[in-house]
Scaffold this motif. Structure first.
Motif, PDB file in Angstrom:
ATOM      1  N   ASN A 288      33.132  38.274  18.497  1.00  0.00           N
ATOM      2  CA  ASN A 288      33.070  36.815  18.400  1.00  0.00           C
ATOM      3  C   ASN A 288      32.241  36.448  17.168  1.00  0.00           C
ATOM      4  O   ASN A 288      31.062  36.805  17.083  1.00  0.00           O
ATOM      5  CB  ASN A 288      32.424  36.243  19.663  1.00  0.00           C
ATOM      6  N   PRO A 289      32.814  35.733  16.198  1.00  0.00           N
ATOM      7  CA  PRO A 289      32.035  35.374  15.000  1.00  0.00           C
ATOM      8  C   PRO A 289      30.729  34.655  15.312  1.00  0.00           C
ATOM      9  O   PRO A 289      29.763  34.772  14.547  1.00  0.00           O
ATOM     10  CB  PRO A 289      32.999  34.471  14.218  1.00  0.00           C
ATOM     11  N   ARG A 290      30.661  33.935  16.416  1.00  0.00           N
ATOM     12  CA  ARG A 290      29.414  33.247  16.759  1.00  0.00           C
ATOM     13  C   ARG A 290      28.302  34.244  17.085  1.00  0.00           C
ATOM     14  O   ARG A 290      27.120  33.918  16.968  1.00  0.00           O
ATOM     15  CB  ARG A 290      29.636  32.286  17.923  1.00  0.00           C
ATOM     16  N   SER A 291      28.672  35.443  17.501  1.00  0.00           N
ATOM     17  CA  SER A 291      27.667  36.479  17.753  1.00  0.00           C
ATOM     18  C   SER A 291      27.032  36.970  16.461  1.00  0.00           C
ATOM     19  O   SER A 291      25.940  37.549  16.485  1.00  0.00           O
ATOM     20  CB  SER A 291      28.297  37.671  18.486  1.00  0.00           C
ATOM     21  N   TRP A 292      27.706  36.783  15.343  1.00  0.00           N
ATOM     22  CA  TRP A 292      27.210  37.288  14.061  1.00  0.00           C
ATOM     23  C   TRP A 292      26.274  36.297  13.371  1.00  0.00           C
ATOM     24  O   TRP A 292      25.690  36.623  12.339  1.00  0.00           O
ATOM     25  CB  TRP A 292      28.384  37.561  13.107  1.00  0.00           C
ATOM     26  N   MET A 293      26.149  35.091  13.925  1.00  0.00           N
ATOM     27  CA  MET A 293      25.441  34.015  13.230  1.00  0.00           C
ATOM     28  C   MET A 293      23.945  34.036  13.506  1.00  0.00           C
ATOM     29  O   MET A 293      23.512  34.029  14.661  1.00  0.00           O
ATOM     30  CB  MET A 293      26.014  32.657  13.642  1.00  0.00           C
ATOM     31  N   PHE A 294      23.175  34.030  12.439  1.00  0.00           N
ATOM     32  CA  PHE A 294      21.718  33.955  12.500  1.00  0.00           C
ATOM     33  C   PHE A 294      21.344  32.471  12.520  1.00  0.00           C
ATOM     34  O   PHE A 294      21.293  31.805  11.490  1.00  0.00           O
ATOM     35  CB  PHE A 294      21.141  34.658  11.265  1.00  0.00           C
ATOM     36  N   ARG A 295      21.110  31.938  13.725  1.00  0.00           N
ATOM     37  CA  ARG A 295      20.770  30.517  13.891  1.00  0.00           C
ATOM     38  C   ARG A 295      19.252  30.399  13.980  1.00  0.00           C
ATOM     39  O   ARG A 295      18.636  31.002  14.846  1.00  0.00           O
ATOM     40  CB  ARG A 295      21.411  29.949  15.160  1.00  0.00           C
ATOM     41  N   SER A 296      18.658  29.602  13.095  1.00  0.00           N
ATOM     42  CA  SER A 296      17.197  29.650  13.014  1.00  0.00           C
ATOM     43  C   SER A 296      16.538  28.289  12.872  1.00  0.00           C
ATOM     44  O   SER A 296      17.021  27.410  12.152  1.00  0.00           O
ATOM     45  CB  SER A 296      16.771  30.511  11.819  1.00  0.00           C
ATOM     46  N   LEU A 297      15.423  28.147  13.587  1.00  0.00           N
ATOM     47  CA  LEU A 297      14.431  27.145  13.239  1.00  0.00           C
ATOM     48  C   LEU A 297      13.647  27.695  12.056  1.00  0.00           C
ATOM     49  O   LEU A 297      13.237  28.857  12.061  1.00  0.00           O
ATOM     50  CB  LEU A 297      13.485  26.879  14.412  1.00  0.00           C
ATOM     51  N   ILE A 298      13.468  26.869  11.043  1.00  0.00           N
ATOM     52  CA  ILE A 298      12.667  27.263   9.885  1.00  0.00           C
ATOM     53  C   ILE A 298      11.596  26.201   9.684  1.00  0.00           C
ATOM     54  O   ILE A 298      11.891  25.006   9.640  1.00  0.00           O
ATOM     55  CB  ILE A 298      13.523  27.402   8.611  1.00  0.00           C
ATOM     56  N   GLY A 299      10.374  26.641   9.582  1.00  0.00           N
ATOM     57  CA  GLY A 299       9.283  25.685   9.406  1.00  0.00           C
ATOM     58  C   GLY A 299       8.124  26.319   8.677  1.00  0.00           C
ATOM     59  O   GLY A 299       8.242  27.388   8.093  1.00  0.00           O
ATOM     60  N   GLY A 300       7.013  25.644   8.728  1.00  0.00           N
ATOM     61  CA  GLY A 300       5.823  26.164   8.066  1.00  0.00           C
ATOM     62  C   GLY A 300       4.782  26.531   9.089  1.00  0.00           C
ATOM     63  O   GLY A 300       4.678  25.903  10.138  1.00  0.00           O
ATOM     64  N   GLY A 301       4.026  27.553   8.804  1.00  0.00           N
ATOM     65  CA  GLY A 301       2.927  27.905   9.676  1.00  0.00           C
ATOM     66  C   GLY A 301       1.665  27.162   9.273  1.00  0.00           C
ATOM     67  O   GLY A 301       1.481  26.793   8.110  1.00  0.00           O
ATOM     68  N   GLY A 302       0.792  26.945  10.230  1.00  0.00           N
ATOM     69  CA  GLY A 302      -0.457  26.256   9.933  1.00  0.00           C
ATOM     70  C   GLY A 302      -1.308  26.983   8.914  1.00  0.00           C
ATOM     71  O   GLY A 302      -2.130  26.367   8.219  1.00  0.00           O
ATOM     72  N   SER A 303      -1.104  28.299   8.774  1.00  0.00           N
ATOM     73  CA  SER A 303      -1.906  29.056   7.808  1.00  0.00           C
ATOM     74  C   SER A 303      -1.589  28.665   6.374  1.00  0.00           C
ATOM     75  O   SER A 303      -2.338  28.997   5.457  1.00  0.00           O
ATOM     76  CB  SER A 303      -1.677  30.558   7.994  1.00  0.00           C
ATOM     77  N   ALA A 304      -0.479  27.952   6.164  1.00  0.00           N
ATOM     78  CA  ALA A 304      -0.135  27.500   4.817  1.00  0.00           C
ATOM     79  C   ALA A 304      -1.033  26.361   4.361  1.00  0.00           C
ATOM     80  O   ALA A 304      -1.114  26.075   3.163  1.00  0.00           O
ATOM     81  CB  ALA A 304       1.324  27.042   4.782  1.00  0.00           C
ATOM     82  N   PHE A 305      -1.701  25.706   5.303  1.00  0.00           N
ATOM     83  CA  PHE A 305      -2.468  24.511   4.990  1.00  0.00           C
ATOM     84  C   PHE A 305      -3.954  24.832   4.884  1.00  0.00           C
ATOM     85  O   PHE A 305      -4.416  25.858   5.367  1.00  0.00           O
ATOM     86  CB  PHE A 305      -2.222  23.437   6.045  1.00  0.00           C
ATOM     87  N   ALA A 306      -4.684  23.932   4.253  1.00  0.00           N
ATOM     88  CA  ALA A 306      -6.089  24.189   3.946  1.00  0.00           C
ATOM     89  C   ALA A 306      -6.974  23.046   4.428  1.00  0.00           C
ATOM     90  O   ALA A 306      -6.540  21.892   4.523  1.00  0.00           O
ATOM     91  CB  ALA A 306      -6.268  24.372   2.439  1.00  0.00           C
ATOM     92  N   VAL A 307      -8.223  23.386   4.705  1.00  0.00           N
ATOM     93  CA  VAL A 307      -9.223  22.379   5.060  1.00  0.00           C
ATOM     94  C   VAL A 307      -9.551  21.511   3.849  1.00  0.00           C
ATOM     95  O   VAL A 307      -9.703  20.290   3.961  1.00  0.00           O
ATOM     96  CB  VAL A 307     -10.499  23.072   5.594  1.00  0.00           C
ATOM     97  N   THR A 331      17.348  24.083  12.423  1.00  0.00           N
ATOM     98  CA  THR A 331      16.292  23.215  12.934  1.00  0.00           C
ATOM     99  C   THR A 331      15.098  23.333  11.998  1.00  0.00           C
ATOM    100  O   THR A 331      14.834  24.405  11.460  1.00  0.00           O
ATOM    101  CB  THR A 331      15.875  23.631  14.360  1.00  0.00           C
ATOM    102  N   MET A 332      14.394  22.228  11.815  1.00  0.00           N
ATOM    103  CA  MET A 332      13.232  22.230  10.932  1.00  0.00           C
ATOM    104  C   MET A 332      12.022  21.698  11.696  1.00  0.00           C
ATOM    105  O   MET A 332      12.139  20.772  12.502  1.00  0.00           O
ATOM    106  CB  MET A 332      13.504  21.352   9.704  1.00  0.00           C
ATOM    107  N   ALA A 333      10.871  22.303  11.446  1.00  0.00           N
ATOM    108  CA  ALA A 333       9.610  21.830  12.014  1.00  0.00           C
ATOM    109  C   ALA A 333       8.525  22.033  10.971  1.00  0.00           C
ATOM    110  O   ALA A 333       8.512  23.052  10.279  1.00  0.00           O
ATOM    111  CB  ALA A 333       9.270  22.588  13.291  1.00  0.00           C
ATOM    112  N   LEU A 334       7.638  21.071  10.859  1.00  0.00           N
ATOM    113  CA  LEU A 334       6.566  21.167   9.871  1.00  0.00           C
ATOM    114  C   LEU A 334       5.207  21.086  10.544  1.00  0.00           C
ATOM    115  O   LEU A 334       5.027  20.335  11.507  1.00  0.00           O
ATOM    116  CB  LEU A 334       6.662  20.027   8.850  1.00  0.00           C
ATOM    117  N   PRO A 335       4.235  21.829  10.020  1.00  0.00           N
ATOM    118  CA  PRO A 335       2.855  21.585  10.445  1.00  0.00           C
ATOM    119  C   PRO A 335       2.401  20.239   9.895  1.00  0.00           C
ATOM    120  O   PRO A 335       3.018  19.684   8.983  1.00  0.00           O
ATOM    121  CB  PRO A 335       2.078  22.750   9.822  1.00  0.00           C
ATOM    122  N   THR A 336       1.336  19.717  10.446  1.00  0.00           N
ATOM    123  CA  THR A 336       0.824  18.422  10.013  1.00  0.00           C
ATOM    124  C   THR A 336      -0.367  18.608   9.077  1.00  0.00           C
ATOM    125  O   THR A 336      -1.054  19.633   9.127  1.00  0.00           O
ATOM    126  CB  THR A 336       0.397  17.584  11.220  1.00  0.00           C
TER     127      THR A 336
END
Length: 507
Positions: A288-307, A331-336
């Motif tokens: 099934n081609p749907r089994s081959w699909m890499f479906r991903s949430l991509i976002g940023g980790g909090g470690s990317a941000f600085a005080v 899907t996308m999610a961002l740290p604040t």
């Protein structure tokens, strides 16, 4: 000239040309969007037909407080939810357990009973809103509660879309909220995958998380390699149960970061998609081609941000959003921007949501599929990343495979080693961080006292504990004892525990 290296470890050349693509075959390695091996994206028209979903990580205090924040973000255009649970919930502790002291509702929503889940999703139609449940060691009972809430709302099982994280191997590697040893933990992962595949066909019963391993310190190539190795382990787990690969693989999902250099991150996902497609089709014989699909949430980790100078984190978040869009996120999610300080404020979460919306509506990143395709640099980087990921996968195999590497602690030791090396590069300035180790001015920047800090209210704990006591007092103790007895009996056998767990959460 300064020598530059990708976080994955290979050199970055000052310029790229046709000679750098000598070994690349278009049909074999790149292809067209929506076609195997999905290097350019898993859908033919990508964002021209359907934009990425936007889901901020939300949860704090009591279920009613979290419900209010859900509705606040949805009123401003957020089209999906991502639920944060407090540490006692993640570790299977009731709110009145002595071990839960001072942690109830602190870093996520407290959930003790089905009534809490009902309150959290009151007024939110679970047959129309996609909800991610960031839960692992307790994924089975929490997801059982979620399914029960959906049923009480009258939602048909085939319309319920939820993604319990349910990735216990990465908990052993990176986060630590595991409860049982490796083998019984894997049993519960498999039980939830099997149960959901049979009864909730639109659920995504496991979300393989390279994200947290990257946050713990691994490289970009290791993040993808370890994620692919974990996914393969779960596929093997289900095949050993007698399930056909195409009965569950289409609903495997992923959760990864994109907080590094933009082009390296894009290359990581392009390489990861084609490696995953080949693994499922060639190694596991999925048809099934749907089994081959890499479906991903991509976002940023909090470690990317600085005080330091926290408003700069808004800019960093915008670049993460751009990287995720160019990388082909579903899907996308961002740290604040305040994440280095506190639980996100409503203002900070709205800015993060608006950042994703601006990326979608104003930047042009969603106008055409894989706009960086054909770039000498990006295609060469994709091939280099693929080779490095394969090297890391081979290293995992030399450790005995991902499950054995987790049992022995070998993979944890490697992640810790890489974290140390990364921190050394940060301290030395080899990895630049504006206002942290470069462009710092005459004096080090102090913490910004104007950032709104989340004030934990002890009354939230008191309310949660009182509610739990009331439910214990009013429930049918006989029904509870019967349900728990059945669960204990089934746990000693080999049956799927989701059935007695579902009965128990309703008792």
């Amino acid at each position: 000239m300064k020598e530059l290296r990708a976080h994955a470890g290979f050199s970055i050349e000052p310029a790229y040309g046709p000679e750098d693509l000598a070994g690349v075959d278009f049909e074999r390695d790149i292809g067209r969007p929506g076609e195997y091996p999905y290097t350019r994206g898993i859908h033919k028209h990508m964002y021209r037909e359907r934009l990425w979903t936007m889901r901020q990580y939300v949860g704090f205090g009591t279920p009613s407080e979290t419900n209010a924040r859900f509705k606040y973000l949805m009123a401003h255009g957020q089209d999906a939810l991502n639920v944060a649970f407090d540490l006692p919930t993640q570790l299977g502790l009731d709110s009145d357990d002595p071990k839960a002291e001072a942690e109830v509702g602190r870093v996520g929503m407290a959930v003790d009973t089905l009534a809490d889940m009902e309150e959290a999703f009151a007024g939110i139609p679970l047959d129309r809103v996609s909800v991610s449940l960031t839960i692992n060691g307790m994924a089975a009972p929490i997801t059982a509660m979620y399914y029960a809430v959906a049923a009480k709302q009258g939602a048909a099982a085939e319309r319920v879309v939820t993604t319990p994280q349910n990735d216990i191997l990465k908990e052993f590697i990176a986060r630590g909220t595991w409860i049982y040893p490796v083998d019984p933990s894997l049993r519960l992962v498999g039980d939830l995958i099997e149960f959901s595949a049979r009864h909730y066909p639109r659920s995504n019963p496991v979300s393989v998380c390279g994200y947290h391993i990257r946050e713990a310190g691994c490289t970009t190539a290791q993040e993808m390699a370890y994620g692919l190795a974990i996914a393969a382990a779960y596929v093997e787990l289900m095949l050993a149960r007698g399930m056909a690969v195409d009965d569950f693989a289409p609903r495997i999902s992923f959760n990864f970061t994109a907080w590094g250099k933009i082009f390296e991150e894009v290359a990581k996902f392009r390489a990861g998609r084609r490696l995953y497609a080949r693994m499922l089709r060639e190694r596991f014989r999925a048809t099934n081609p749907r089994s081959w699909m890499f479906r991903s949430l991509i976002g940023g980790g909090g470690s990317a941000f600085a005080v330091q100078e926290p408003e700069n984190n808004i800019v960093r978040g915008a670049y993460i959003a751009l990287a995720a869009a160019l990388a082909g996120a579903q899907t996308m999610a961002l740290p604040t921007y305040d994440e280095a300080y506190t639980i996100p404020s409503p203002k900070a979460q709205l800015i993060a949501l608006r950042t994703m919306q601006i990326c979608a509506e104003e930047s042009g990143a969603a106008d055409t599929v894989d706009p960086l395709a054909g770039s000498y640099y990006v295609e060469a980087l994709t091939s280099a990343m693929e080779n490095r990921i394969l090297e890391e996968l081979a290293h995992v195999e030399r450790m005995g495979g991902i499950v054995e590497a987790v049992r022995s602690g070998a993979i944890q030791a490697e992640v810790a080693r890489q974290a140390y090396l990364f921190e050394q590069r940060m301290v030395s300035g080899d990895i630049p961080k504006v206002a942290v180790n470069c462009h710092v001015g005459d004096q080090p920047v102090e913490a910004d006292r104007d950032v709104e800090l989340y004030s934990f209210d002890p009354r939230a704990t008191e309310a949660q504990v009182a509610k739990l006591a009331r439910i214990r007092r009013d429930r049918d103790d006989g029904a509870v004892a019967t349900a728990l007895g059945r669960l204990a009996d089934e746990a000693r056998g080999r049956g799927n525990l989701m059935y007695p767990i579902t009965e128990a959460v309703k008792a």
